[in-house]
Design an enzyme around this catalytic site. Structure first.
Site, PDB file in Angstrom:
ATOM      1  N   SER A  18       0.824  -1.208   0.000  1.00 57.20           N
ATOM      2  CA  SER A  18       0.000   0.000   0.000  1.00 57.20           C
ATOM      3  C   SER A  18       0.866   1.268   0.000  1.00 57.20           C
ATOM      4  O   SER A  18       1.829   1.368   0.760  1.00 57.20           O
ATOM      5  CB  SER A  18      -0.912  -0.008   1.224  1.00 57.20           C
ATOM      6  OG  SER A  18      -1.688   1.163   1.242  1.00 57.20           O
ATOM      7  N   LYS A  42      -3.165   2.365  -2.384  1.00 54.21           N
ATOM      8  CA  LYS A  42      -2.822   3.373  -1.369  1.00 54.21           C
ATOM      9  C   LYS A  42      -4.001   3.515  -0.402  1.00 54.21           C
ATOM     10  O   LYS A  42      -5.156   3.511  -0.837  1.00 54.21           O
ATOM     11  CB  LYS A  42      -2.555   4.703  -2.103  1.00 54.21           C
ATOM     12  CG  LYS A  42      -2.507   5.922  -1.239  1.00 54.21           C
ATOM     13  CD  LYS A  42      -1.116   6.214  -0.767  1.00 54.21           C
ATOM     14  CE  LYS A  42      -1.059   7.329   0.279  1.00 54.21           C
ATOM     15  NZ  LYS A  42       0.066   7.176   1.188  1.00 54.21           N
ATOM     16  N   ASN A  66       9.356   8.522   4.767  1.00 53.47           N
ATOM     17  CA  ASN A  66       8.343   9.296   4.053  1.00 53.47           C
ATOM     18  C   ASN A  66       7.310   9.841   5.023  1.00 53.47           C
ATOM     19  O   ASN A  66       7.016   9.229   6.052  1.00 53.47           O
ATOM     20  CB  ASN A  66       7.668   8.434   2.962  1.00 53.47           C
ATOM     21  CG  ASN A  66       6.448   7.690   3.471  1.00 53.47           C
ATOM     22  OD1 ASN A  66       5.366   8.255   3.561  1.00 53.47           O
ATOM     23  ND2 ASN A  66       6.632   6.436   3.853  1.00 53.47           N
ATOM     24  N   LEU A  70      -1.005  10.246   3.929  1.00 50.88           N
ATOM     25  CA  LEU A  70      -2.253   9.724   3.352  1.00 50.88           C
ATOM     26  C   LEU A  70      -2.940  10.731   2.431  1.00 50.88           C
ATOM     27  O   LEU A  70      -4.137  10.993   2.542  1.00 50.88           O
ATOM     28  CB  LEU A  70      -3.200   9.231   4.451  1.00 50.88           C
ATOM     29  CG  LEU A  70      -2.648   8.050   5.261  1.00 50.88           C
ATOM     30  CD1 LEU A  70      -3.643   7.612   6.331  1.00 50.88           C
ATOM     31  CD2 LEU A  70      -2.287   6.868   4.375  1.00 50.88           C
ATOM     32  N   CYS A 127      -2.819   5.083  12.020  1.00 48.76           N
ATOM     33  CA  CYS A 127      -3.273   6.466  11.859  1.00 48.76           C
ATOM     34  C   CYS A 127      -3.602   7.029  13.233  1.00 48.76           C
ATOM     35  O   CYS A 127      -4.071   6.300  14.107  1.00 48.76           O
ATOM     36  CB  CYS A 127      -4.572   6.532  11.042  1.00 48.76           C
ATOM     37  SG  CYS A 127      -4.520   5.611   9.542  1.00 48.76           S
ATOM     38  N   LYS A 164      -3.526  -4.396   9.261  1.00 53.31           N
ATOM     39  CA  LYS A 164      -2.098  -4.101   9.049  1.00 53.31           C
ATOM     40  C   LYS A 164      -1.518  -3.482  10.317  1.00 53.31           C
ATOM     41  O   LYS A 164      -1.947  -2.407  10.753  1.00 53.31           O
ATOM     42  CB  LYS A 164      -1.932  -3.153   7.870  1.00 53.31           C
ATOM     43  CG  LYS A 164      -0.469  -2.872   7.558  1.00 53.31           C
ATOM     44  CD  LYS A 164      -0.318  -2.251   6.198  1.00 53.31           C
ATOM     45  CE  LYS A 164       1.119  -1.925   5.882  1.00 53.31           C
ATOM     46  NZ  LYS A 164       1.262  -1.299   4.569  1.00 53.31           N
ATOM     47  N   GLY A 243       8.328  -5.508   4.267  1.00 47.44           N
ATOM     48  CA  GLY A 243       9.323  -4.683   4.949  1.00 47.44           C
ATOM     49  C   GLY A 243      10.688  -4.954   4.341  1.00 47.44           C
ATOM     50  O   GLY A 243      11.343  -5.929   4.678  1.00 47.44           O
TER      51      GLY A 243
HETATM   52  C1  LIG Z   1       5.932   6.319   0.178  1.00 51.92           C
HETATM   53  C2  LIG Z   1       5.217   5.303   1.030  1.00 51.92           C
HETATM   54  C3  LIG Z   1       3.843   5.428   1.222  1.00 51.92           C
HETATM   55  C4  LIG Z   1       3.156   4.471   2.003  1.00 51.92           C
HETATM   56  N1  LIG Z   1       1.800   4.599   2.160  1.00 51.92           N
HETATM   57  C5  LIG Z   1       1.124   3.653   2.851  1.00 51.92           C
HETATM   58  C6  LIG Z   1      -0.292   3.702   2.943  1.00 51.92           C
HETATM   59  O1  LIG Z   1      -0.962   4.555   2.367  1.00 51.92           O
HETATM   60  N2  LIG Z   1      -0.906   2.738   3.690  1.00 51.92           N
HETATM   61  C7  LIG Z   1      -0.222   1.738   4.317  1.00 51.92           C
HETATM   62  O2  LIG Z   1      -0.848   0.878   4.954  1.00 51.92           O
HETATM   63  N3  LIG Z   1       1.122   1.644   4.210  1.00 51.92           N
HETATM   64  C8  LIG Z   1       1.807   2.573   3.498  1.00 51.92           C
HETATM   65  N4  LIG Z   1       3.160   2.466   3.373  1.00 51.92           N
HETATM   66  C9  LIG Z   1       3.865   1.356   4.026  1.00 51.92           C
HETATM   67  C10 LIG Z   1       4.111   0.199   3.045  1.00 51.92           C
HETATM   68  O3  LIG Z   1       2.902  -0.334   2.544  1.00 51.92           O
HETATM   69  C11 LIG Z   1       4.919  -0.934   3.722  1.00 51.92           C
HETATM   70  O4  LIG Z   1       4.178  -1.454   4.803  1.00 51.92           O
HETATM   71  C12 LIG Z   1       6.264  -0.471   4.257  1.00 51.92           C
HETATM   72  O5  LIG Z   1       6.831   0.529   3.429  1.00 51.92           O
HETATM   73  C13 LIG Z   1       7.258  -1.627   4.374  1.00 51.92           C
HETATM   74  O6  LIG Z   1       7.516  -2.245   3.129  1.00 51.92           O
HETATM   75  P1  LIG Z   1       8.734  -1.811   2.143  1.00 51.92           P
HETATM   76  O7  LIG Z   1       9.962  -1.730   2.986  1.00 51.92           O
HETATM   77  O8  LIG Z   1       8.766  -2.873   1.093  1.00 51.92           O
HETATM   78  O9  LIG Z   1       8.368  -0.479   1.582  1.00 51.92           O
HETATM   79  C14 LIG Z   1       3.874   3.406   2.601  1.00 51.92           C
HETATM   80  C15 LIG Z   1       5.251   3.288   2.398  1.00 51.92           C
HETATM   81  C16 LIG Z   1       5.929   4.215   1.624  1.00 51.92           C
HETATM   82  C17 LIG Z   1       7.408   4.059   1.414  1.00 51.92           C
END
Ligand SMILES: Cc1cc2nc3c(=O)[nH]c(=O)nc-3n(C[C@H](O)[C@H](O)[C@H](O)COP(=O)(O)O)c2cc1C
Length: 323
Positions: A18, A42, A66, A70, A127, A164, A243
Site C-alpha cells: 500500500s 494506497k 516518508n 495519506l 493512523c 495491518k 518490509g
Molecule cells: C511512500 C510510502 C507510502 C506508504 N503509504 C502507505 C499507505 O498509504 N498505507 C499503508 O498501509 N502503508 C503505506 N506504506 C507502508 C508500506 O505499505 C509498507 O508497509 C512499508 O513501506 C514496508 O515495506 P517496504 O519496505 O517494502 O516499503 C507506505 C510506504 C511508503 C514508502
C-alpha cells in the site's frame, strides 16, 4: 507458486504494498499486473486529503523516510476512477482503508461493501485517532480491535479483512490477539517504523512533517522478527509479510518466518518491475531447494529451528551420558 491468505486464493505470492504503487496504473507499463498476487491500493480515506507539508521524503541508510500523510482523492473518486480501472483490467485488488476515527472506518467499510472487484480489505490502523489525542490506533490493543471490529461488521460477510499492524509497539503479539479476536481474517506485517532525519546544514528536521515512516531493507530484520513472533503465537493465521523485500531471497525469508504471501513497497521506486522479478526469483529458490509447493515453505523456519534445537539437546544428552 499459488497461495492463500485465508479465504483469498492467489496464483502468485507477491503483491504490491500500500502507498508504493498508487492504484497500480503507473506500474502497468512495467509488468503484467494480472499475473502478480494483487495490487494493494494506497490507503483511502473518506474525504480527499492533500497530505503533509513538503519535503515528504528523505533518503536513509538502506531505506527511506516518508511523510506523505495519506494524500488521496477520497473514497468516491477512488471508487469511480481507480477501482473501476482495476476492475476493467481484471487485476486482483486489495483495498487499503484508513481513518481518523472508528466511525470513519465504519463509513468506508459501508461504502465499499457492495463494490465488486475487491479481493480483500486491508485495514491500515497506523493512523492517529483524532478522538484520543492523536494516539495511533495500531499502538493500543483496544483501539486496534475497535477499528477492526467495525470494519468486519460492516463489510460483506465473505469479504476477507486483513489488519495491518505497526512495529512501533512493545508487544506485537498482543495487538495481533486483539485484532484477531475482533474478527480479522489475516494480518499484514509490517507498516513503516516511525523515524526522523535532521539536516546537519539547516540543523532542523529534514521532513516538513518532522517525523516519517522508515521503509526499505533497513527495516527487514524488524519485519521478519514480527512475522516470526506472530506466526509462532498464531500458526494458522494468514500473514501478508512486508518490509524491505528487494529480492526473491528476501521474500523466501518471510515465508520461512511464517508469511503466506508478501508485499513489495519501497523496492518498486527504483525497479517498477520488482514484484514480477521477485516472484520469478522466489520460484527459482523454491525449485533449487526441492520445495514443490509454496505452502510447504510457509513457517518452515520454525520447523527447522525446532529440529536444530532437538538435535542440539540430543547431542548434549549423549555427551552427558558418556561423561
Ligand atoms: C511512500 C510510502 C507510502 C506508504 N503509504 C502507505 C499507505 O498509504 N498505507 C499503508 O498501509 N502503508 C503505506 N506504506 C507502508 C508500506 O505499505 C509498507 O508497509 C512499508 O513501506 C514496508 O515495506 P517496504 O519496505 O517494502 O516499503 C507506505 C510506504 C511508503 C514508502
Amino acid at each position: 507458486m499459488s497461495t492463500t491468505l485465508g479465504r483469498i486464493e492467489l496464483p502468485d505470492p507477491v503483491l504490491t504494498a500500500s502507498g508504493c504503487a498508487a492504484a497500480g496504473r503507473e506500474l502497468a507499463p512495467f509488468l503484467d499486473l494480472t499475473a502478480i498476487g494483487a495490487v494493494v491500493t494506497k490507503s483511502i480515506m473518506l474525504n480527499a486529503r492533500s497530505g503533509r507539508p513538503t519535503p515528504r521524503m528523505a533518503e536513509t541508510p538502506s531505506g527511506m523516510l516518508n511523510s506523505i500523510g495519506l494524500q488521496g482523492p477520497g473514497v468516491e473518486e477512488f471508487v469511480a476512477k481507480d477501482l473501476r480501472w482495476l476492475r476493467e483490467h481484471g487485476i486482483r485488488t486489495v483495498v487499503s482503508i484508513a481513518g481518523g476515527s472508528v466511525a470513519e472506518y465504519q463509513k468506508l467499510a459501508q461504502r465499499l461493501r457492495h463494490e465488486p472487484g475487491i479481493s480483500a480489505i486491508e485495514v491500515n490502523i497506523s493512523c492517529p485517532n483524532v478522538e484520543s489525542r492523536g494516539q495511533v490506533f495500531a499502538c493500543d490493543p483496544f483501539s486496534a480491535g475497535s477499528v477492526v471490529q467495525v470494519v468486519r461488521r460492516h463489510s460483506a460477510p465473505d469479504m476477507p479483512v486483513l489488519a495491518k499492524l505497526s512495529p512501533d509497539v512493545t508487544d506485537i503479539v498482543a495487538i495481533a490477539k486483539s485484532v484477531l479476536e475482533a474478527g480479522a481474517d489475516g494480518l499484514s506485517l509490517i507498516n513503516t517504523l516511525l523515524g526522523m532525519v535532521i539536516d546537519p546544514d539547516t540543523m532542523r528536521p529534514m521532513l516538513g512533517g518532522m517525523t516519517g515512516g522508515l521503509s526499505g531493507p533497513a527495516i527487514r530484520p524488524v519485519a521478519v522478527r514480527a512475522v516470526w513472533q506472530v506466526h509462532a503465537a498464531y500458526p494458522r493465521v494468514p500473514i501478508l509479510g512486508m518490509g524491505g523485500i528487494r529480492t526473491g531471497q528476501d521474500a523466501f525469508e518471510f515465508l520461512l518466518a511464517g508469511a503466506s504471501a508478501v508485499s513489495v513497497g519501497t523496492a518498486v521506486f527504483n525497479d517498477p518491475s520488482a514484484p514480477a522479478r521477485i516472484s520469478a526469483e522466489l520460484g527459482e529458490i523454491l525449485t533449487a531447494r526441492g520445495i514443490n509447493r509454496l505452502s510447504d515453505a510457509v513457517g518452515l523456519g520454525h520447523t527447522m529451528q525446532a529440529r536444530h534445537v532437538a538435535a542440539q539437546e540430543a547431542r548434549r544428552a549423549a555427551q552427558e551420558e558418556k561423561s
